[in-house]
Design a protein around this motif. Structure first.
Motif, short mmCIF file in Angstrom:
data_model
loop_
_atom_site.label_atom_id
_atom_site.label_comp_id
_atom_site.label_asym_id
_atom_site.label_seq_id
_atom_site.Cartn_x
_atom_site.Cartn_y
_atom_site.Cartn_z
N ARG A 207 11.65 -87.14 -28.52
CA ARG A 207 11.90 -85.93 -29.29
C ARG A 207 11.31 -86.10 -30.68
NH1 ARG A 207 15.61 -81.91 -28.15
NH2 ARG A 207 14.49 -80.95 -29.88
N THR A 208 10.77 -85.03 -31.22
CA THR A 208 10.39 -85.04 -32.62
C THR A 208 11.62 -85.36 -33.46
OG1 THR A 208 8.67 -83.39 -32.22
CG2 THR A 208 9.43 -83.66 -34.49
N HIS A 209 11.46 -86.22 -34.45
CA HIS A 209 12.60 -86.60 -35.29
C HIS A 209 13.21 -85.34 -35.91
CE1 HIS A 209 15.14 -88.82 -37.97
NE2 HIS A 209 14.59 -89.97 -37.62
N PRO A 210 14.52 -85.11 -35.75
CA PRO A 210 15.13 -83.88 -36.28
C PRO A 210 14.90 -83.67 -37.78
CG PRO A 210 16.66 -84.98 -34.81
CD PRO A 210 15.51 -85.93 -35.00
N ILE A 211 14.74 -84.74 -38.52
CA ILE A 211 14.54 -84.59 -39.96
C ILE A 211 13.18 -83.97 -40.28
CG2 ILE A 211 14.31 -85.89 -42.14
CD1 ILE A 211 16.47 -87.75 -41.16
N ARG A 212 12.22 -84.15 -39.36
CA ARG A 212 10.89 -83.59 -39.62
C ARG A 212 10.94 -82.09 -39.88
NH1 ARG A 212 5.81 -82.74 -35.42
NH2 ARG A 212 5.04 -80.90 -36.47
N TYR A 213 11.54 -81.35 -38.94
CA TYR A 213 11.58 -79.90 -39.11
C TYR A 213 12.46 -79.50 -40.28
CZ TYR A 213 9.36 -79.68 -34.54
OH TYR A 213 8.49 -79.81 -33.49
N ALA A 214 13.49 -80.28 -40.56
CA ALA A 214 14.34 -79.99 -41.71
C ALA A 214 13.54 -80.10 -43.01
CB ALA A 214 15.54 -80.93 -41.74
N VAL A 215 12.71 -81.13 -43.14
CA VAL A 215 11.88 -81.30 -44.33
C VAL A 215 10.89 -80.14 -44.45
CG1 VAL A 215 10.13 -82.73 -45.44
CG2 VAL A 215 12.12 -83.81 -44.40
N GLU A 216 10.25 -79.78 -43.36
CA GLU A 216 9.28 -78.68 -43.39
C GLU A 216 9.95 -77.37 -43.82
OE1 GLU A 216 7.49 -78.63 -39.55
OE2 GLU A 216 6.08 -80.22 -40.04
N ARG A 217 11.17 -77.13 -43.34
CA ARG A 217 11.85 -75.89 -43.69
C ARG A 217 12.33 -75.89 -45.14
NH1 ARG A 217 14.26 -76.93 -38.82
NH2 ARG A 217 16.36 -77.01 -39.72
N THR A 218 12.68 -77.06 -45.66
CA THR A 218 13.06 -77.11 -47.09
C THR A 218 11.87 -76.73 -47.97
OG1 THR A 218 12.52 -79.47 -47.37
CG2 THR A 218 14.77 -78.92 -46.69
N GLU A 219 10.68 -77.18 -47.57
CA GLU A 219 9.49 -76.84 -48.33
C GLU A 219 9.19 -75.35 -48.24
OE1 GLU A 219 7.15 -81.11 -47.75
OE2 GLU A 219 6.59 -79.39 -46.53
N GLY A 222 12.63 -73.39 -49.79
CA GLY A 222 13.17 -73.77 -51.09
C GLY A 222 14.64 -74.16 -51.02
N THR A 223 15.06 -74.71 -49.90
CA THR A 223 16.46 -75.09 -49.70
C THR A 223 16.59 -76.61 -49.79
OG1 THR A 223 15.97 -75.00 -47.33
CG2 THR A 223 17.07 -73.09 -48.29
N SER A 224 17.78 -77.09 -49.49
CA SER A 224 18.02 -78.54 -49.53
C SER A 224 17.88 -79.14 -48.15
CB SER A 224 19.42 -78.83 -50.08
OG SER A 224 20.41 -78.44 -49.13
N LEU A 225 17.68 -80.45 -48.10
CA LEU A 225 17.54 -81.13 -46.81
C LEU A 225 18.80 -80.99 -45.97
CD1 LEU A 225 15.84 -82.90 -44.96
CD2 LEU A 225 16.71 -84.91 -46.16
N GLY A 226 19.96 -81.13 -46.60
CA GLY A 226 21.21 -81.00 -45.86
C GLY A 226 21.39 -79.63 -45.24
N GLU A 227 21.05 -78.57 -46.00
CA GLU A 227 21.18 -77.21 -45.48
C GLU A 227 20.36 -77.03 -44.21
OE1 GLU A 227 21.33 -73.77 -48.56
OE2 GLU A 227 20.29 -75.42 -49.58
N GLU A 228 19.13 -77.52 -44.25
CA GLU A 228 18.25 -77.31 -43.11
C GLU A 228 18.57 -78.26 -41.95
OE1 GLU A 228 16.61 -74.80 -42.87
OE2 GLU A 228 16.14 -74.11 -44.89
N TYR A 229 18.95 -79.49 -42.24
CA TYR A 229 19.24 -80.44 -41.18
C TYR A 229 20.44 -79.99 -40.35
CZ TYR A 229 20.31 -84.86 -38.82
OH TYR A 229 20.57 -85.83 -37.88
N TYR A 230 21.44 -79.41 -41.01
CA TYR A 230 22.65 -78.99 -40.30
C TYR A 230 22.62 -77.52 -39.91
CZ TYR A 230 24.56 -83.49 -41.62
OH TYR A 230 24.76 -84.83 -41.77
#
Length: 308
Positions: A207-219, A222-230
């Protein structure tokens, strides 16, 4: 392209219909099964029918596998590049897959089948690949040379238990190489895969590392990593292979993945996060910079829980 299926195999027929096949005829009493003659349905699909299917980008409930009808050849061309992370990091996961000599392999979401061909050349036997796209090596796909042995079947991974060439068989290795995210019912799909294992077999799942998409969505947002990861909201994005086709993703955390594995009766025997080799870091520094920011993939070897 046409195929034959027993007329009373309702699940397989439904699977083929979802892949775009249509009934073109019936051959009466064509197959002798357990002493009884049964009819065959002839089902077919034209080249322009399966290459023009699209998922409506606004319909997030549509079958997530449909974009691959279009994306498959673009993806295979991309992974053929010298600096493709699929080639450099994701394949082959030898430390998890182990020696395949004499082992039977089912590759679920096999792409053009070229990875399965590699395993056959490495000594695997009785191998089957399943993919929705139908762009297979040796069968008009983008892969070039004909496959030496594996059976390649165009079908939806969500009907794994009824796919011709799979039903009623067992395999030493069941692979989900970046394909598991397209399971509409992940627990059911993994339970089916578990039922297809030999006594000492295992599932290899990437699986693609879940943090990858979270980082892309924060960029992007304009949100935080925690918001997007969860976040539990589905999101869509254009791929780097063909920007005219969008993929839809349901975000997950690592805990979500572990929960699905457990619910399917599987436990994690090994998990790795493959990295670029020292030589590849020097040759492709842009890929190392990408991985330093977005991470890569997770590779799991899953075994059945005893007694479940």
């Amino acid at each position: 392209m046409d195929l034959r299926v027993l007329a009373d195999n309702a699940r397989a027929i439904a699977c083929y219909r979802r892949c775009g096949f249509r009934e073109e005829g019936r051959e009466r009493e064509a197959a002798l099964v357990d002493g009884t003659w049964r009819d065959d349905l002839v089902m077919g699909i034209l080249a322009h029918e399966h290459t023009t299917q699209r998922e409506d980008p606004d319909d997030v409930g549509a079958g997530a596998e449909q974009p691959w009808v279009t994306l498959a050849p673009h993806y295979e061309r991309a992974r053929g590049r010298e600096d493709s992370l699929d080639r450099l990091v994701e394949w082959p996961p030898k430390e998890v897959l182990g020696d395949v000599t004499g082992r039977s392999v089912l590759d679920v979401g096999c792409g053009d089948g070229s990875k399965l061909v590699e395993l056959v050349r490495a000594g695997a036997r009785a191998c089957v690949g399943v993919d929705v796209s139908g762009h297979f090596v040796g069968d008009g796909g983008e892969g070039g040379a004909a496959a030496p042995d594996p059976e390649l079947v165009q079908c939806d991974l969500n009907e794994l238990e009824s796919i011709p060439g799979v039903a009623g068989r067992t395999f030493d290795r069941v692979l989900f190489l970046q394909s598991f995210g397209y399971a509409t019912d992940p627990v059911r799909t993994l339970r089916t895969a578990r039922s297809l294992l030999t006594d000492d077999g295992f599932v290899l799942l990437t699986r693609t590392h879940p943090i990858r998409y979270a980082v892309e969505r924060t960029e992007l947002n304009g949100t935080s990593l925690g918001e997007e990861y969860y976040s539990t909201e589905r999101f869509s994005y254009a791929t780097g292979w063909n920007d005219q086709v969008r993929l839809h993703k349901q975000p997950s955390t690592i805990a979500d993945l572990l929960t699905v594995f457990s619910a399917a009766g599987l436990w994690v025997e090994t998990a790795v996060e493959p990295q670029l080799s020292d030589d590849d870091r020097r040759r492709h520094p842009h890929k190392q910079r990408w991985m330093d920011t977005y991470l890569g993939i997770l590779v799991f070897r899953l075994r059945p829980h005893p007694g479940r």
